[in-house]
Design an enzyme around this catalytic site. Structure first.
Site, PDB file in Angstrom:
ATOM      1  N   GLU A 290       0.821  -1.217   0.000  1.00 51.73           N
ATOM      2  CA  GLU A 290       0.000   0.000   0.000  1.00 51.73           C
ATOM      3  C   GLU A 290       0.859   1.274   0.000  1.00 51.73           C
ATOM      4  OE1 GLU A 290      -3.083  -0.496   2.975  1.00 51.73           O
ATOM      5  OE2 GLU A 290      -4.030  -2.046   1.739  1.00 51.73           O
TER       6      GLU A 290
ATOM      7  N   GLU B  88      -4.628  -8.573  -1.728  1.00 54.60           N
ATOM      8  CA  GLU B  88      -5.133  -8.389  -0.363  1.00 54.60           C
ATOM      9  C   GLU B  88      -6.574  -7.919  -0.366  1.00 54.60           C
ATOM     10  OE1 GLU B  88      -2.779  -6.146   2.563  1.00 54.60           O
ATOM     11  OE2 GLU B  88      -4.678  -5.481   3.417  1.00 54.60           O
TER      12      GLU B  88
END
Length: 459
Positions: free
Chosen positions: A210, A307
């Site tokens: 991220e 994810e």
């Protein structure tokens, strides 16, 4: 004297069903019978000759929390759970894709990296590097999974570089200091080598989990597209290339659907592009259809969903089982994903342990630390409806688009068997037809349910 002609048994599709609330939970149902049946208003046409991407598999992340909980089970219970998750015999669901964290994530019991130094003193030679924090749980659990399923593909992602490599000298927030690009590239490969020594092949890497987010209470690091391109093109990429065929694959992005310009920024960089094998996506912003334009622009780069957590928030609270199955197993794969990963493989009864971050997440299985009881969550069943029936090497094939809340994705397995995963997101039953070639069956799915159909090709 003429011999009697034996009637040929009708072809059947085997059916497994999971309903909202798990009244039925991967339950075998009466088979559906093929015949000369008409197409219904909700009609699924399967074209096994329309071959798309080869599948790597489905799975979840063996986070520090997951490994700690699984390793903490009694040996017999641990072995039984891992066989169920990674095995293909009996009730095994055959997970074949996993993700590890390089250092701590929010689902660790403390914040750390693999090269922490006293006072954050610089360590460009990585003399303090050690995977010791992983040796009690992550390493043995991953090795046990590999022993059960040697085909298991393992990828790994860092949440932060060591603090001494960062602009703010802290594991929380900050950016990677350009002066540390070379050291961070070697740090990632040091991890690959250390795990190889433990018998764990790291099949793929990302350079940052991220990278467009700086969490305030757990390790993270902003790493935008121009910086990632410089790092990959000038540092990590050449080191990977020097390793030849033994090098792990490299995936870019590892973040949400809502910012496709980020991976495009790296792929459009002439120096970085040759070293990137795929784009990795998360589910927390945007929609799965963002994957396809990026893949269309760079068709030599694969697509992975790496994810998506289950948890107690909207839209998961109301969408539940069918939302997770529809977005991750069906839509993500229809938009070119070769593999799908949920987040924590296991969490405890309180959604932990964790140090910061999400306090409403759930695992694929939840383990009650008070008595060892297991809860198989919506994410477990969403995964199992694909992973148990679609082995690595299967190909997605063409099938009709969604109609009236009924979504699907179809596969042909290496042995030629057909697999169709269907969700009914509506609160009421839906009846539909499924046709391949000249034969079809009808089926009614309960409201808010998920089914897998398997059948053999026509003789």
């Amino acid at each position: 004297m003429s011999l009697p002609v034996l009637a040929q048994s009708p072809r059947k599709a085997q059916v497994w069903l999971t309903t909202h609330g798990h009244q039925y939970a991967l339950s075998p149902m009466a088979p559906a019978v093929f015949g000369a049946r008409e197409a219904l208003p909700i009609a699924i046409e399967v074209d096994a000759t329309d071959t798309r991407q080869a599948m790597v598999g489905f799975g979840a992340s063996i986070t520090d929390a997951s490994a700690y909980l699984i390793q903490g089970l009694a040996p017999d219970a641990r072995a039984k759970l891992l066989e169920e998750l990674f095995g293909r015999q009996g009730d095994g669901i055959g997970l074949s894709f996993a993700r590890l964290t390089i250092g701590a994530s929010d689902f660790s019991r403390s914040h750390y990296t693999l090269d922490d130094t006293p006072g954050n003193a610089p360590d460009p030679q990585l003399t303090h590097f050690s995977i010791a924090p992983n040796l009690a749980d992550v390493v043995p659990v991953t090795k046990a999974a590999l022993a059960i399923n040697p085909q298991l593909k393992v990828m790994a992602s860092p949440w932060s570089a060591p603090a001494w490599m960062k602009s703010n000298r802290n594991l929380i927030q900050g950016t990677l200091d350009p002066a540390a690009y070379d050291a961070f590239a070697r740090y990632l490969l040091e991890y690959v080598d250390a795990y190889a020594e433990q018998g764990i092949l790291i099949w793929a890497l990302t350079v940052q989990n991220e990278p467009d987010f700086e969490p305030k209470d757990y390790p993270g690091m902003r790493f935008n597209a121009p910086a990632r391109a410089r790092f990959i093109g000038g540092h990590l990429g050449p080191l990977l290339a020097a390793r030849g065929s033994s090098a792990p694959l490299l995936f870019d992005w590892d973040h949400n659907w809502n910012k496709p310009h980020e991976p495009l920024g790296v792929l459009n960089d002439a120096k970085a592009n040759p070293f990137v094998n795929a784009v990795a996506w998360h589910c927390y912003g945007g929609t799965p259809d963002a994957q396809s334009p990026v893949h269309a622009a760079f068709p030599d780069k694969d697509v992975y969903m790496t994810e998506c957590s289950g948890g107690d928030w909207e839209p998961l609270r109301s969408g539940g089982l069918t939302l997770q199955a529809r977005r991750l197993i069906i839509e993500s794969v229809r938009h070119d994903a070769r593999g799908v990963l949920f987040w924590n493989l296991a969490l405890d009864q309180d959604g932990g342990p964790h140090a910061g971050g999400c306090d409403t997440c759930r695992g694929v299985v939840d383990i009650d630390t008070r008595d060892g009881a297991l809860t198989r969550t919506d994410e477990y069943y969403a995964l199992a409806h694909a992973s148990r029936f679609v082995p690595p090497g299967a190909h997605r094939v063409g099938s009709s688009e969604e109609v009236d809340g009924v979504d699907n994705v179809a596969f042909v397995n290496p042995d030629g068997g057909r697999v169709l995963v269907v969700t009914n997101s509506a609160p009421v039953p839906r009846t539909f037809s499924v046709r391949e070639g000249d034969s079809a069956f009808h089926y009614t799915l309960p409201g808010k349910s998920l089914a897998t159909f398997t059948w053999s090709p026509a003789p």
